[in-house]
Design a protein around this motif. Structure first.
Motif, short mmCIF file in Angstrom:
data_model
loop_
_atom_site.label_atom_id
_atom_site.label_comp_id
_atom_site.label_asym_id
_atom_site.label_seq_id
_atom_site.Cartn_x
_atom_site.Cartn_y
_atom_site.Cartn_z
N TRP A 145 -23.59 47.49 43.09
CA TRP A 145 -24.77 47.82 42.30
C TRP A 145 -25.02 46.75 41.25
O TRP A 145 -24.09 46.34 40.54
CB TRP A 145 -24.59 49.17 41.61
CG TRP A 145 -24.63 50.33 42.57
CD1 TRP A 145 -23.57 51.06 43.00
CD2 TRP A 145 -25.78 50.86 43.22
NE1 TRP A 145 -23.99 52.02 43.89
CE2 TRP A 145 -25.34 51.93 44.04
CE3 TRP A 145 -27.14 50.55 43.20
CZ2 TRP A 145 -26.21 52.67 44.82
CZ3 TRP A 145 -28.01 51.28 43.99
CH2 TRP A 145 -27.54 52.34 44.78
N VAL A 146 -26.26 46.31 41.18
CA VAL A 146 -26.65 45.27 40.22
C VAL A 146 -27.83 45.79 39.40
O VAL A 146 -28.81 46.28 39.97
CB VAL A 146 -27.06 43.97 40.95
CG1 VAL A 146 -27.53 42.93 39.95
CG2 VAL A 146 -25.92 43.46 41.81
N PHE A 147 -27.72 45.71 38.09
CA PHE A 147 -28.82 46.12 37.23
C PHE A 147 -29.77 44.95 37.02
O PHE A 147 -29.34 43.84 36.69
CB PHE A 147 -28.30 46.60 35.87
CG PHE A 147 -29.41 47.03 34.94
CD1 PHE A 147 -30.07 48.24 35.13
CD2 PHE A 147 -29.80 46.21 33.87
CE1 PHE A 147 -31.09 48.63 34.27
CE2 PHE A 147 -30.82 46.61 33.01
CZ PHE A 147 -31.47 47.82 33.21
N GLN A 148 -31.05 45.20 37.25
CA GLN A 148 -32.09 44.18 37.09
C GLN A 148 -33.05 44.61 35.99
O GLN A 148 -33.78 45.58 36.15
CB GLN A 148 -32.85 43.98 38.40
CG GLN A 148 -33.95 42.93 38.32
CD GLN A 148 -34.76 42.85 39.60
OE1 GLN A 148 -35.26 43.85 40.08
NE2 GLN A 148 -34.86 41.64 40.15
N PRO A 149 -33.08 43.91 34.86
CA PRO A 149 -34.03 44.26 33.80
C PRO A 149 -35.46 44.04 34.27
O PRO A 149 -35.74 43.17 35.11
CB PRO A 149 -33.67 43.29 32.67
CG PRO A 149 -32.29 42.82 32.97
CD PRO A 149 -32.20 42.80 34.47
N GLY A 150 -36.38 44.82 33.71
CA GLY A 150 -37.79 44.65 34.04
C GLY A 150 -38.57 45.95 33.92
O GLY A 150 -38.01 47.02 33.66
#
Length: 346
Positions: A318-323
């Motif tokens: 799991w990778v958190f991507q800001p936006g």
């Protein structure tokens, strides 16, 4: 590309879908599914696919809508998003309980009965307090915590005699008379429309079907959301004895096992977009609700270290991507994912 937006008799219910169609410059037509000519209108427009906004207010309206979606999906060539299964279990706590049970999905022990003698017998094997629910009812409407046997016996009597009504008026735990008056003054049309909706909902009496559910001790529920490849999560905090309908939220990095659970469940049943309310106690996960249509108060539904964003599952992690991914109450992202899904299939 053309889209049919299928709604109930409330024109405002489809506005978010309509806004998304305009954003992507896609021609659309909006169709009231409670009309008798609904199928003729769809065929005349001949859309590439349909998007729906199923009703969650009146059981009869929901039954009519669900029946039409069933035949549309299974006996025509039109693709429908969300599909019949997601629509059928949406705001139908009886159907949801059987869906969870038959598929061995962990959830609070739930009893659904239309037999009064059996209903009374349930009181001998259920622990107090427990939860009584109406079949339909969003934001905590129709949910009651029963603390004693006498209260439960009174509830059973009501269910099998005069029936049970949901609350009339706004959620008293999340608003104030001052705020309600301010809204009414600013928009009398909004006020009168709300009064009509409250009356309609209050007249929808549940009679002859009982739903009792084990009470899971909790300070909050996790709401985990899948929209295509994007995943989100936040806490719904409890006010009094319920988190549903509290409109009090907390944002932080979720336990990754909740994202794993959400991904697995949605992929198993091909849910392209779904919100799952979860209790997470002592490493156990219990499903409380599944809602394919959901709104949100804030412009984001996931925030980590004060940054809004989403989770993606890349390279088995799991990778958190800001936006900013949740504009227009996430309907823009829904439609983007539908377009991607439809193109891939065709």
């Amino acid at each position: 590309m053309k889209i049919a937006v299928l709604r109930d008799h409330h024109p405002e219910s489809s506005l978010k879908w309509e806004n998304s169609c305009r954003k992507f410059n896609i021609p659309f037509v909006t169709i009231n599914m409670l009309r008798s000519d609904w199928l003729d209108l769809i065929k005349d427009f001949n859309p590439d696919f349909c998007v729906t906004r199923p009703p969650g207010d009146i059981l009869q309206n929901k039954r009519i809508f669900d029946e039409k979606i069933f035949f549309l999906q299974h006996f025509t060539d039109y693709a429908v998003y969300p599909g019949f299964l997601e629509t059928y279990i949406y705001e139908n706590k009886s159907a949801l309980s059987w869906f969870l049970r038959v598929n061995d999905i962990p959830h609070p022990v739930t009893y659904v009965s239309s037999d009064r003698e059996e209903a009374v017998g349930i009181l001998d094997r259920i622990s107090f307090p427990f939860v009584a629910k109406t079949v339909i009812g969003a934001a905590g409407s129709g949910v009651k915590i029963l603390e004693t046997r006498s209260a439960a016996e009174d509830y059973i009597t009501d269910i099998f005699t005069k029936g049970v009504r949901r609350r009339f008026g706004p959620n008293r735990k999340t608003g104030t008379p001052g705020k309600w008056i301010k809204k009414a003054v600013q928009s009398p049309e909004y006020f009168f429309n709300k009064i009509l909706q409250y009356r309609e909902r209050n007249a929808d009496i549940q009679k002859g079907i009982l739903i009792f559910q084990e009470y899971i001790e909790h300070d909050y529920e996790w709401r985990c959301v899948r929209i295509g490849d994007s995943y989100f999560a936040y806490k719904k905090l409890k006010i009094g004895d319920k988190a549903s309908g509290s409109k009090q939220f907390e944002y932080s990095a979720p336990p990754l096992e909740l994202l794993d659970f959400t991904k697995s469940l949605c992929e198993r049943f091909n849910f392209l977009f779904m919100a799952i309310d979860l209790f997470h106690n002592n490493e156990q996960i219990f499903v409380n609700e599944l809602q394919t249509i959901f709104g949100h108060k804030n412009p984001y539904i996931c925030k980590v270290n004060e940054e809004p964003g989403r989770y993606l599952f890349n390279n088995n992690k799991w990778v958190f991507q800001p936006g900013d991914f949740n504009g227009n109450e996430s309907y823009n992202l829904r439609l983007k994912e539908i377009l991607k899904h439809y193109i891939e299939k065709n």
